[in-house]
Design an enzyme around this catalytic site. Structure first.
Site, PDB file in Angstrom:
ATOM      1  N   ASP A  13     -51.805  41.346  -6.131  1.00 12.94           N
ATOM      2  CA  ASP A  13     -51.340  40.703  -4.899  1.00 12.94           C
ATOM      3  C   ASP A  13     -49.866  40.311  -5.006  1.00 12.94           C
ATOM      4  OD1 ASP A  13     -53.963  40.544  -3.488  1.00 12.94           O
ATOM      5  OD2 ASP A  13     -54.473  39.331  -5.238  1.00 12.94           O
ATOM      6  N   GLU A  43     -28.134  45.861   9.058  1.00  9.09           N
ATOM      7  CA  GLU A  43     -26.733  46.098   9.401  1.00  9.09           C
ATOM      8  C   GLU A  43     -26.321  47.528   9.052  1.00  9.09           C
ATOM      9  OE1 GLU A  43     -24.026  42.918   8.315  1.00  9.09           O
ATOM     10  OE2 GLU A  43     -25.705  41.532   8.047  1.00  9.09           O
ATOM     11  N   PHE A  94     -21.636  39.267  -5.236  1.00  5.05           N
ATOM     12  CA  PHE A  94     -20.379  39.740  -5.790  1.00  5.05           C
ATOM     13  C   PHE A  94     -19.442  38.558  -6.001  1.00  5.05           C
ATOM     14  CE2 PHE A  94     -22.311  43.300  -3.702  1.00  5.05           C
ATOM     15  CZ  PHE A  94     -22.064  44.358  -4.564  1.00  5.05           C
ATOM     16  N   HIS A 108     -18.465  57.129  11.042  1.00  2.38           N
ATOM     17  CA  HIS A 108     -17.654  57.871  12.006  1.00  2.38           C
ATOM     18  C   HIS A 108     -16.629  56.905  12.587  1.00  2.38           C
ATOM     19  CE1 HIS A 108     -16.778  60.902  15.098  1.00  2.38           C
ATOM     20  NE2 HIS A 108     -16.744  59.898  15.970  1.00  2.38           N
ATOM     21  N   ASP A 145     -50.064  43.118 -12.106  1.00  2.00           N
ATOM     22  CA  ASP A 145     -50.683  42.234 -11.128  1.00  2.00           C
ATOM     23  C   ASP A 145     -50.899  43.008  -9.832  1.00  2.00           C
ATOM     24  OD1 ASP A 145     -51.424  39.650  -9.914  1.00  2.00           O
ATOM     25  OD2 ASP A 145     -49.534  39.897  -8.828  1.00  2.00           O
ATOM     26  N   ASN A 194     -25.111  46.370  14.605  1.00  4.78           N
ATOM     27  CA  ASN A 194     -26.274  45.555  14.284  1.00  4.78           C
ATOM     28  C   ASN A 194     -27.415  45.735  15.286  1.00  4.78           C
ATOM     29  OD1 ASN A 194     -25.222  43.712  11.982  1.00  4.78           O
ATOM     30  ND2 ASN A 194     -23.604  43.704  13.514  1.00  4.78           N
ATOM     31  N   ARG A 231     -29.513  51.239  -3.757  1.00  2.00           N
ATOM     32  CA  ARG A 231     -29.489  50.161  -4.759  1.00  2.00           C
ATOM     33  C   ARG A 231     -30.055  48.879  -4.171  1.00  2.00           C
ATOM     34  NH1 ARG A 231     -25.580  46.443  -3.515  1.00  2.00           N
ATOM     35  NH2 ARG A 231     -23.900  47.118  -2.129  1.00  2.00           N
TER      36      ARG A 231
END
Length: 379
Positions: A19, A312, A342, A317, A17, A262, A337
């Site tokens: 679109d 995020e 979970f 460090h 396909d 963030n 990934r």
């Protein structure tokens, strides 16, 4: 849905396909509708998006006119909408992984057909802005060339016929529910790549549902595998974002034990649309502190069921203090990934630390390490 290897049908060609699958048409359509509906005192808020994804242009127009109670007919709506759409066609970008998939299949001699609910002329206009695409497809079929558009199987049956293939030999790649139903009705194997977020539950008839074209595994369906993954990472065209570090949901350090830095999403709406949810990595720069390895998530974080897509980053460090308000620059260079849910907080935290290990190792490779010196990070 999962299938054992013994039940999988091997494919010898691909019907794709256009679109929402290869190009981000939905973004341009939404922008036009947002402005168009204002003249009627209406507000496009995207709620109708699910109703028009995968539909023929006539069906989509009918839905909008009726749902918004517009004081115009469908023909009048189309006569006003399509010139606006045509003027923006050159701004429709390919979706992540689209070029990679097309070049890969073409390079391995896999026959491909472009099979869309758009008209043939509309399809050719859209792909003319994507160099080399037209030459990659042996067949192009639009809804105006068959009796019925999707979810009827006609488009895919005609595409298979023109490729001289049995539909059962075809792998269909689709973003919409009507497209998936059409592919299954044709007798093909179907991989769904939903173009709208949080809608995977609607794709139960697909043989597989993936997050984006970055996640497709051709070898699962008897097609040549990609060879471009490096140390469990996929190199991507680098992209750069930056802004002051803001307070997030307060769960990074407190709940996960992972301090994220963030960024506000209000200035990066386009990037959030262009890049599928998932885990990425790269380099992070703080002007007064230096450059650091970074792994980041983009998405809704299903475990926490976010209502908005977020960015995020986790700077790899150990900082001794917070740096809210400081300017943070990011160069994202690779993909690890897709976003996933979970069963427990412990499994989520374990996976995040696994992502960190993958990112840290990969960023030592020359192909990724070279971006550490990019002047964008410290300017």
């Amino acid at each position: 849905m999962s299938m054992s290897n013994s039940l999988k049908k091997l494919s010898s060609c691909v019907l794709i396909d256009l679109d929402g699958t290869l190009i981000n048409t939905d973004g341009v359509v939404s922008d036009i509708l947002r402005k168009y509906l204002c003249k009627y005192g209406k507000q496009w808020d995207g709620r109708e998006a699910l109703k028009i994804v995968g539909k023929t242009p006539l069906e989509a127009a009918t839905t909008i006119v009726e749902d918004y109670g517009l004081p115009c007919g469908v023909d009048e709506f189309n006569s006003e909408f399509y010139p606006l759409f045509s003027a923006q066609m050159d701004k429709i970008k390919s979706l992540p992984g689209a070029n990679r998939l097309i070049r890969h299949l073409k390079g391995h001699g896999v026959p491909m057909a472009l099979a869309s609910n758009s008209s043939r002329a509309n399809i050719e206009s859209k792909i003319s802005y994507h160099q080399g695409w037209k030459e990659c497809f042996s067949v192009i079929i639009g809804s105006d060339e068959v009796s019925k558009g999707k979810p009827s199987p006609d488009i895919f049956l005609e595409a298979a016929r023109k490729l001289n293939k049995d539909p059962g030999e075809c792998l269909v790649i689709e973003d919409s529910v009507p497209g998936v139903l059409a592919g299954k009705a044709a007798g093909a194997t179907v991989v769904a790549v939903p173009s709208l977020p949080k809608q995977t539950h609607l794709y139960t008839s697909a043989d597989e549902v993936i997050n984006s074209l970055l996640d497709i595994k051709p070898e699962k369906w008897g097609l040549p595998p990609f060879q471009d993954w490096i140390e469990n990472t996929l190199p991507i065209d680098p992209w750069r974002i930056g802004g002051p570090v803001i307070k997030g949901f307060g769960r990074g350090s407190k709940v996960l034990g992972i301090p994220t830095a963030n960024l506000s999403t209000k200035d990066y709406a386009e990037e959030l649309v262009e890049h599928p949810s998932g885990v990425y990595f790269g380099w992070a720069g703080l002007a007064t502190r230096g450059v650091f390895k970074m792994v980041m998530s983009i998405g809704w974080n299903p475990y926490f069921n976010n209502t908005e897509k977020t960015i995020e980053p986790w700077l790899l460090h150990d900082f001794t203090e917070d740096f809210y308000g400081e300017e943070l620059r990011l160069i994202i260079v690779g993909y690890i990934r897709p976003e996933a849910n979970f069963p427990s907080l412990e499994s989520l935290v374990a996976k995040i630390h696994e992502d960190r290990e993958v990112a840290e190792k990969a960023l030592d490779l020359p192909s990724y390490a070279k971006f550490k010196d990019d002047p964008y990070l410290t300017k």
